[in-house]
Design a protein around this motif. Sequence first.
Motif, PDB file in Angstrom:
ATOM      1  N   MET A   1       0.813  -1.204   0.000  1.00  0.00           N
ATOM      2  CA  MET A   1       0.000   0.000   0.000  1.00  0.00           C
ATOM      3  C   MET A   1       0.851   1.260   0.000  1.00  0.00           C
ATOM      4  O   MET A   1       0.375   2.334  -0.309  1.00  0.00           O
ATOM      5  N   HIS A   2       2.124   1.128   0.350  1.00  0.00           N
ATOM      6  CA  HIS A   2       2.999   2.302   0.414  1.00  0.00           C
ATOM      7  C   HIS A   2       3.704   2.580  -0.903  1.00  0.00           C
ATOM      8  O   HIS A   2       4.387   3.588  -1.029  1.00  0.00           O
ATOM      9  N   ALA A   3       3.558   1.700  -1.887  1.00  0.00           N
ATOM     10  CA  ALA A   3       4.194   1.908  -3.191  1.00  0.00           C
ATOM     11  C   ALA A   3       3.290   2.755  -4.078  1.00  0.00           C
ATOM     12  O   ALA A   3       2.067   2.676  -4.006  1.00  0.00           O
ATOM     13  N   ALA A   4       3.931   3.557  -4.943  1.00  0.00           N
ATOM     14  CA  ALA A   4       3.166   4.362  -5.885  1.00  0.00           C
ATOM     15  C   ALA A   4       2.500   3.452  -6.915  1.00  0.00           C
ATOM     16  O   ALA A   4       3.032   2.406  -7.284  1.00  0.00           O
ATOM     17  N   PRO A   5       1.313   3.824  -7.384  1.00  0.00           N
ATOM     18  CA  PRO A   5       0.665   3.015  -8.413  1.00  0.00           C
ATOM     19  C   PRO A   5       1.455   3.089  -9.724  1.00  0.00           C
ATOM     20  O   PRO A   5       2.232   4.026  -9.947  1.00  0.00           O
ATOM     21  N   PRO A   6       1.287   2.105 -10.606  1.00  0.00           N
ATOM     22  CA  PRO A   6       1.975   2.150 -11.912  1.00  0.00           C
ATOM     23  C   PRO A   6       1.558   3.393 -12.688  1.00  0.00           C
ATOM     24  O   PRO A   6       0.502   3.979 -12.447  1.00  0.00           O
ATOM     25  N   ARG A   7       2.405   3.770 -13.665  1.00  0.00           N
ATOM     26  CA  ARG A   7       2.110   4.973 -14.444  1.00  0.00           C
ATOM     27  C   ARG A   7       2.164   4.673 -15.942  1.00  0.00           C
ATOM     28  O   ARG A   7       2.685   5.442 -16.731  1.00  0.00           O
ATOM     29  N   LEU A   8       1.610   3.558 -16.336  1.00  0.00           N
ATOM     30  CA  LEU A   8       1.573   3.224 -17.760  1.00  0.00           C
ATOM     31  C   LEU A   8       0.559   4.112 -18.459  1.00  0.00           C
ATOM     32  O   LEU A   8      -0.492   4.468 -17.901  1.00  0.00           O
ATOM     33  N   THR A   9       0.866   4.469 -19.677  1.00  0.00           N
ATOM     34  CA  THR A   9      -0.095   5.171 -20.515  1.00  0.00           C
ATOM     35  C   THR A   9      -0.944   4.143 -21.252  1.00  0.00           C
ATOM     36  O   THR A   9      -0.649   2.932 -21.247  1.00  0.00           O
ATOM     37  N   ALA A  10      -1.999   4.614 -21.900  1.00  0.00           N
ATOM     38  CA  ALA A  10      -2.825   3.709 -22.701  1.00  0.00           C
ATOM     39  C   ALA A  10      -1.990   3.051 -23.791  1.00  0.00           C
ATOM     40  O   ALA A  10      -2.162   1.866 -24.098  1.00  0.00           O
ATOM     41  N   ALA A  11      -1.034   3.841 -24.389  1.00  0.00           N
ATOM     42  CA  ALA A  11      -0.177   3.273 -25.433  1.00  0.00           C
ATOM     43  C   ALA A  11       0.710   2.165 -24.858  1.00  0.00           C
ATOM     44  O   ALA A  11       0.936   1.128 -25.503  1.00  0.00           O
ATOM     45  N   ASP A  12       1.225   2.396 -23.645  1.00  0.00           N
ATOM     46  CA  ASP A  12       2.027   1.354 -23.003  1.00  0.00           C
ATOM     47  C   ASP A  12       1.208   0.080 -22.819  1.00  0.00           C
ATOM     48  O   ASP A  12       1.688  -1.045 -23.048  1.00  0.00           O
ATOM     49  N   ALA A  13      -0.026   0.250 -22.365  1.00  0.00           N
ATOM     50  CA  ALA A  13      -0.880  -0.908 -22.136  1.00  0.00           C
ATOM     51  C   ALA A  13      -1.153  -1.658 -23.427  1.00  0.00           C
ATOM     52  O   ALA A  13      -1.173  -2.893 -23.460  1.00  0.00           O
ATOM     53  N   GLU A  14      -1.378  -0.920 -24.510  1.00  0.00           N
ATOM     54  CA  GLU A  14      -1.627  -1.565 -25.797  1.00  0.00           C
ATOM     55  C   GLU A  14      -0.407  -2.362 -26.252  1.00  0.00           C
ATOM     56  O   GLU A  14      -0.527  -3.476 -26.789  1.00  0.00           O
ATOM     57  N   ALA A  15       0.808  -1.798 -25.993  1.00  0.00           N
ATOM     58  CA  ALA A  15       2.030  -2.505 -26.372  1.00  0.00           C
ATOM     59  C   ALA A  15       2.200  -3.786 -25.567  1.00  0.00           C
ATOM     60  O   ALA A  15       2.590  -4.836 -26.107  1.00  0.00           O
ATOM     61  N   VAL A  16       1.903  -3.737 -24.265  1.00  0.00           N
ATOM     62  CA  VAL A  16       1.999  -4.935 -23.427  1.00  0.00           C
ATOM     63  C   VAL A  16       0.999  -5.975 -23.903  1.00  0.00           C
ATOM     64  O   VAL A  16       1.308  -7.176 -23.996  1.00  0.00           O
ATOM     65  N   ALA A  17      -0.221  -5.542 -24.199  1.00  0.00           N
ATOM     66  CA  ALA A  17      -1.252  -6.482 -24.633  1.00  0.00           C
ATOM     67  C   ALA A  17      -0.827  -7.213 -25.902  1.00  0.00           C
ATOM     68  O   ALA A  17      -1.051  -8.425 -26.042  1.00  0.00           O
ATOM     69  N   LEU A  18      -0.185  -6.485 -26.817  1.00  0.00           N
ATOM     70  CA  LEU A  18       0.197  -7.101 -28.091  1.00  0.00           C
ATOM     71  C   LEU A  18       1.441  -7.974 -27.926  1.00  0.00           C
ATOM     72  O   LEU A  18       1.454  -9.142 -28.352  1.00  0.00           O
ATOM     73  N   SER A  19       2.496  -7.415 -27.289  1.00  0.00           N
ATOM     74  CA  SER A  19       3.771  -8.131 -27.261  1.00  0.00           C
ATOM     75  C   SER A  19       3.778  -9.298 -26.281  1.00  0.00           C
ATOM     76  O   SER A  19       4.414 -10.324 -26.522  1.00  0.00           O
ATOM     77  N   ARG A  20       3.078  -9.164 -25.174  1.00  0.00           N
ATOM     78  CA  ARG A  20       3.164 -10.198 -24.147  1.00  0.00           C
ATOM     79  C   ARG A  20       1.965 -11.153 -24.141  1.00  0.00           C
ATOM     80  O   ARG A  20       2.080 -12.288 -23.682  1.00  0.00           O
ATOM     81  N   PHE A  21       0.806 -10.650 -24.643  1.00  0.00           N
ATOM     82  CA  PHE A  21      -0.383 -11.506 -24.589  1.00  0.00           C
ATOM     83  C   PHE A  21      -0.990 -11.786 -25.957  1.00  0.00           C
ATOM     84  O   PHE A  21      -1.964 -12.526 -26.068  1.00  0.00           O
ATOM     85  N   GLY A  22      -0.446 -11.148 -26.991  1.00  0.00           N
ATOM     86  CA  GLY A  22      -0.876 -11.441 -28.355  1.00  0.00           C
ATOM     87  C   GLY A  22      -2.204 -10.858 -28.744  1.00  0.00           C
ATOM     88  O   GLY A  22      -2.885 -11.387 -29.636  1.00  0.00           O
ATOM     89  N   HIS A  23      -2.619  -9.750 -28.112  1.00  0.00           N
ATOM     90  CA  HIS A  23      -3.908  -9.138 -28.428  1.00  0.00           C
ATOM     91  C   HIS A  23      -3.676  -7.711 -28.931  1.00  0.00           C
ATOM     92  O   HIS A  23      -3.095  -6.878 -28.232  1.00  0.00           O
ATOM     93  N   ARG A  24      -4.152  -7.428 -30.167  1.00  0.00           N
ATOM     94  CA  ARG A  24      -4.109  -6.062 -30.686  1.00  0.00           C
ATOM     95  C   ARG A  24      -5.387  -5.379 -30.211  1.00  0.00           C
ATOM     96  O   ARG A  24      -6.486  -5.836 -30.530  1.00  0.00           O
ATOM     97  N   ALA A  25      -5.249  -4.318 -29.427  1.00  0.00           N
ATOM     98  CA  ALA A  25      -6.422  -3.730 -28.794  1.00  0.00           C
ATOM     99  C   ALA A  25      -6.219  -2.244 -28.553  1.00  0.00           C
ATOM    100  O   ALA A  25      -5.091  -1.741 -28.579  1.00  0.00           O
ATOM    101  N   ARG A  26      -7.356  -1.540 -28.329  1.00  0.00           N
ATOM    102  CA  ARG A  26      -7.348  -0.165 -27.853  1.00  0.00           C
ATOM    103  C   ARG A  26      -7.533  -0.208 -26.344  1.00  0.00           C
ATOM    104  O   ARG A  26      -8.407  -0.908 -25.828  1.00  0.00           O
TER     105      ARG A  26
END
Length: 771
Positions: free
Chosen positions: A1-26
Amino acid sequence: MHAAPPRLTAADAEAVALSRFGHRARAYLLPGERDQNFRLEVEGEPPLLLKVSNRGEDLAVLQMQLRALRQVAAADPELPVPRVLPSVEGAELVPLPGGEMARMLTYLPGSHLRPVELTSEGLYQMGRTSGRLGHALRGFFDPAADQAILWNPRRVGEVRSLLSWVPDSRRPLVERALDRSEPRVLTALPTLRSQVIHNDLSFSNLTFEGSSKISGILDFGDMCHTALVSDLAVTGESILEIPRGFDALAIVASGFQAVTPLEPEEVELIPDLLLARWATLIAVSAWRQVAFPETSAYVGGWQHGPLRMLSHVEQLGEDRWRRLVRNSVGGALSLSPGGADPLPAAELLEARRRLLGPALSPLSYSTPLQPVRGEGALLFDRDGSEYLDAYNNVPVLGHANPAVARAVASQTAVLNTNTRYLYRPVLELAEQLVATMPPGLDTVLFVNSGSEANDLAWRLARAFTGGGGAVVTHHAYHGMTSAVADFSPEEWHIPIAPPHVAMVDAPDGYRGPHRREQPGWTDGYLARIEAAVAELAGRGLAPAALLVDPAFTSEGVLHPPPGYLKALFRRWQAAGGLVVADEVQTGYGRLGSHLWGFARHGALPDLVTLGKPMGNGYPIGAVVTRAEVVEALAEKTEWFSTFGGNPVASMAGLAVLGEARRPEFLDRVEELGGRLGTTLRALGERHPSVGDVRQLGLLVGVELVRSPESRVPFPELAARVVEGMRRQGVLVGRTGRDGNVIKIRPPLVVSSEQLESISVAFGRALDAESS
């Protein structure tokens, strides 16, 4: 609870979804506290959820959450929890370059609702879903469930370290909430049922289709090992904000208990868990708003509801608020799925009239009482008001007596059947009842109520004597079956006795035709027995049964003098009839020194009938008589009662009899009753309308008259006194032929202080009439 929350952007999330999970998404960012959640729109496919945990999250905790999702899905497949989708490498957890961990889940449909938008069905399903989720996690354990998280009520003591972040204007309110709840929570939690629970099944973690169907259970991030009842407290935390919130909480609790019935100790702790939860929400929110400003819009809203609720606690008063919560959660409102909203009194009155019909006895009091819970000598209504029940002779050992409740619940969980089978409890109860009776009364027949007992006693008397004539007093009540309604003139609208019934005067030594100040005054009443026998003979009827309440309660609580009942019984028995001592009002120690009313008078009946207090509220009745009387009936017919003497009823009867027959119990009733009689008689010195006080044990009749000289009954004053005492929180009733006798009969476990309040309320009600 003392750690800062992640700061990914929507673009970062889309890149993770595609490269790590194989889903092209918005990707679209959703609100969150410690993690980031992205809704992923995948063309031609259902949406997905990418969940990114902060760098401080323990890997073991994340693995526990995934294991729990699989456990729930296997144990209760219909619960709408997300399913875990693996990465392209087949992993469920994927590390990111910044130290965060990502996982892919199915996205659950539906909308978030506010509490006020839910129907009763939605509230019920919310509670039931919480119960089902806990049930699905039963037996699940993981060492990581001991995670150090402030949302675990076991760590409520650590919340104080955050109070410096709470604004000065709000801090005292939060501190008082912790002062009230922390000691109780920390003391009680180790004694309660515990397991791994969701611990955050609130409105922000539930989605709905429409206003009643739950479509999604979200966010297992606060999972921990703690008391099971904490899940219900979290689920109910926002409910109390809405109008009629206590009724809504009752519906949620009834849904939870449809799956997992609560134990009394869990119900007792719910108010403290709510206080601790609200204090934690305010403190954590205040801290995170400053420590992590990017979450301020999300966590800032957490404070408003809890602050309002803590203020409401102080406005109502802590004791009353606790009672309201316990009344709601304790199953006091029995609400089923699909049931209507809890109805206000006017609508309940109309429903009662429409559904139960005009023959039902009218409600007590001009403003009907709506009790939702009882405890000892007290009743509590839906508003949390407290009433001393000095009227009800059914809970002789007090409302919700723990020993009786345990006896009933434990036997119900094992077996309930009928007397065509062999089982011990009914024989043990019969044996113990016979041991309390005079020699010769050695046979017991079990039924379900006092009315049934008197009905059976009448059959037995006719079979044994061959006669068909009965005698009762002019305003007696002995039950409501077709047969014994003929012996209950108190209920007759047309005061004409059936041909087989003769009526005699009750021994009223205050206003009757023969009075206490006259020498030998009871002889005039006794002589009526011979006249009744002659009256029946004139109709061709031999004596069968004389039915007598030893205290003549319906006649105004007369308490005849020593020797009267013995002489009365002997005269009737000499004429060939049997005496039925109806102990429904006087039995189980009500009159103090003796367990049975007839025994206090040294009288010997042929049959003893038992009812109301025999099970302390559980339906049971009995006839105790001589074997030869039962044999006479057996020669003519077989007798059987499906539920009479069933194992559960027998266990209730054993619990009551075991307590009531103790000498110290009876001595206490005798002592307290004498004290009550003394204080009530003292009222007559100030109020001439108190004409007579008749008291034995804790059965008291106070006769109100227009003047001591005239002794004319004053029923209008009696009605106003009953209402006036009710307004002061004391419940009494009226009885007697003219309705001018105040009837007082509290549970025999009433305390000295409670007993004193009866006299105080009585005096104040009379004072109000004379002012």
